[in-house]
Design an enzyme around this catalytic site. Sequence first.
Site, PDB file in Angstrom:
ATOM      1  N   ARG A 151      40.468  31.439  32.381  1.00  0.00           N
ATOM      2  CA  ARG A 151      40.875  31.619  30.996  1.00  0.00           C
ATOM      3  C   ARG A 151      40.851  30.255  30.308  1.00  0.00           C
ATOM      4  O   ARG A 151      40.976  29.209  30.946  1.00  0.00           O
ATOM      5  CB  ARG A 151      42.275  32.213  30.912  1.00  0.00           C
ATOM      6  CG  ARG A 151      42.426  33.598  31.530  1.00  0.00           C
ATOM      7  CD  ARG A 151      43.866  34.083  31.376  1.00  0.00           C
ATOM      8  NE  ARG A 151      44.045  35.434  31.892  1.00  0.00           N
ATOM      9  CZ  ARG A 151      44.444  35.725  33.133  1.00  0.00           C
ATOM     10  NH1 ARG A 151      44.713  34.742  33.985  1.00  0.00           N
ATOM     11  NH2 ARG A 151      44.589  36.980  33.523  1.00  0.00           N
ATOM     12  N   LYS A 176      48.630  33.917  33.815  1.00  0.00           N
ATOM     13  CA  LYS A 176      49.647  34.576  33.013  1.00  0.00           C
ATOM     14  C   LYS A 176      50.905  34.809  33.843  1.00  0.00           C
ATOM     15  O   LYS A 176      50.848  35.053  35.043  1.00  0.00           O
ATOM     16  CB  LYS A 176      49.111  35.913  32.481  1.00  0.00           C
ATOM     17  CG  LYS A 176      48.029  35.757  31.418  1.00  0.00           C
ATOM     18  CD  LYS A 176      47.629  37.109  30.864  1.00  0.00           C
ATOM     19  CE  LYS A 176      46.615  36.964  29.736  1.00  0.00           C
ATOM     20  NZ  LYS A 176      46.193  38.276  29.203  1.00  0.00           N
ATOM     21  N   HIS A 245      36.125  33.064  26.399  1.00  0.00           N
ATOM     22  CA  HIS A 245      36.401  34.310  27.106  1.00  0.00           C
ATOM     23  C   HIS A 245      35.118  35.065  27.432  1.00  0.00           C
ATOM     24  O   HIS A 245      35.084  35.861  28.367  1.00  0.00           O
ATOM     25  CB  HIS A 245      37.360  35.187  26.289  1.00  0.00           C
ATOM     26  CG  HIS A 245      38.411  35.850  27.129  1.00  0.00           C
ATOM     27  ND1 HIS A 245      39.344  35.149  27.861  1.00  0.00           N
ATOM     28  CD2 HIS A 245      38.657  37.162  27.381  1.00  0.00           C
ATOM     29  CE1 HIS A 245      40.127  35.986  28.509  1.00  0.00           C
ATOM     30  NE2 HIS A 245      39.732  37.211  28.240  1.00  0.00           N
ATOM     31  N   ARG A 248      34.123  34.059  30.788  1.00  0.00           N
ATOM     32  CA  ARG A 248      34.945  34.764  31.783  1.00  0.00           C
ATOM     33  C   ARG A 248      34.425  36.180  31.991  1.00  0.00           C
ATOM     34  O   ARG A 248      34.299  36.665  33.119  1.00  0.00           O
ATOM     35  CB  ARG A 248      36.407  34.784  31.327  1.00  0.00           C
ATOM     36  CG  ARG A 248      37.380  35.533  32.240  1.00  0.00           C
ATOM     37  CD  ARG A 248      38.794  35.240  31.760  1.00  0.00           C
ATOM     38  NE  ARG A 248      39.772  36.219  32.216  1.00  0.00           N
ATOM     39  CZ  ARG A 248      40.423  36.144  33.372  1.00  0.00           C
ATOM     40  NH1 ARG A 248      40.169  35.151  34.211  1.00  0.00           N
ATOM     41  NH2 ARG A 248      41.323  37.064  33.689  1.00  0.00           N
ATOM     42  N   HIS A 271      43.886  39.592  37.626  1.00  0.00           N
ATOM     43  CA  HIS A 271      44.405  40.775  36.949  1.00  0.00           C
ATOM     44  C   HIS A 271      45.513  41.416  37.777  1.00  0.00           C
ATOM     45  O   HIS A 271      45.351  41.614  38.990  1.00  0.00           O
ATOM     46  CB  HIS A 271      43.291  41.808  36.735  1.00  0.00           C
ATOM     47  CG  HIS A 271      42.354  41.455  35.638  1.00  0.00           C
ATOM     48  ND1 HIS A 271      41.102  42.008  35.513  1.00  0.00           N
ATOM     49  CD2 HIS A 271      42.483  40.590  34.586  1.00  0.00           C
ATOM     50  CE1 HIS A 271      40.504  41.511  34.441  1.00  0.00           C
ATOM     51  NE2 HIS A 271      41.315  40.658  33.875  1.00  0.00           N
ATOM     52  N   TYR A 280      34.767  46.259  33.550  1.00  0.00           N
ATOM     53  CA  TYR A 280      33.499  45.601  33.850  1.00  0.00           C
ATOM     54  C   TYR A 280      32.512  46.527  34.544  1.00  0.00           C
ATOM     55  O   TYR A 280      31.330  46.210  34.635  1.00  0.00           O
ATOM     56  CB  TYR A 280      33.751  44.357  34.702  1.00  0.00           C
ATOM     57  CG  TYR A 280      34.529  43.319  33.936  1.00  0.00           C
ATOM     58  CD1 TYR A 280      33.930  42.564  32.938  1.00  0.00           C
ATOM     59  CD2 TYR A 280      35.878  43.113  34.180  1.00  0.00           C
ATOM     60  CE1 TYR A 280      34.639  41.632  32.209  1.00  0.00           C
ATOM     61  CE2 TYR A 280      36.601  42.180  33.464  1.00  0.00           C
ATOM     62  CZ  TYR A 280      35.979  41.444  32.480  1.00  0.00           C
ATOM     63  OH  TYR A 280      36.694  40.530  31.752  1.00  0.00           O
TER      64      TYR A 280
END
Length: 302
Positions: A151, A176, A245, A248, A271, A280
């Site tokens: 990120r 995150k 992004h 990514r 994730h 994806y």
Amino acid sequence: MDARLAADDPEWLRDYLGWLASQRRAAPLTLENYRRDLLALQRLAGTTAVDALAAHDIRRFVARLHGEGLGGRSIARRLSAWRGLFAWLVRHRGMALNPALGIRPPRSPRRLPKALSPDQAQGLLDGGDGEGVLQLRDRAMFELLYSSGLRLAELAALDVGGDVDAAQGLVTVLGKRGKKRIVPVGTAALQALADWLAVRGEVAAADEAALFVSRQGGRLSGGAIRARLARWAREAGVGVHVHPHMLRHSFASHVLQSSGDLRAVQELLGHASIQSTQVYTHLDYQHLARVYDAAHPRARKS
């Protein structure tokens, strides 16, 4: 045009927009957006007074808008404008109930993230003429973004020394919710990082811990990284606007296309839920169709 001064607007609309302007300090563009959405409500209501509408009318209007091709997000915005008007009518004009409360728009299809093709990604990273200090820094940043699926905030937060293990080919990032993860770094990115580290001292302040620094010697901001990437992509002739992004997304889709290992891509991206990664699997239907047509014996045309 001042949305409050449209002479042909109904009185309730002019009064409500005037209240938004004076009491809520709504900007002119906001007022015009409200005006457009509320005029749509009047069109749907026809001869029925707006303050006489009921919940079943609003549901019918939502269905009609959806049938006319309006997307879920646009309908959600209109419902929000309508709820605000009805709340004002309840409070200031004696309307009994807000008929738009609890009514939801139809679901919008989930937007697929945009990714570069492998050829576009290669063209991007092979571009960028010059071996100046800033060019070496930028190449290292963009190689690392694509190589490891970082990120933007993760890239900007990297420190020199401990975060990148060149010997093992690994980078440690804080994602995150403070979740740490370790991801591989490809050979091209490791070489680009080595080239940058060899000249980093020419611009970095003596006490600066950041891996990527600005011309002034301090930590490079996310906004500056975004701007440098957009400029690099233009100069490389990629033909599309490229943002961090997108690299990514490109990393994730290209690894998934090659490996088919959704769980591995989930771990690499950091994730928390597999559902975030499953998007994806929908990125390249044309690629899958070409593989199918070429490989399946019953797919070939006679």
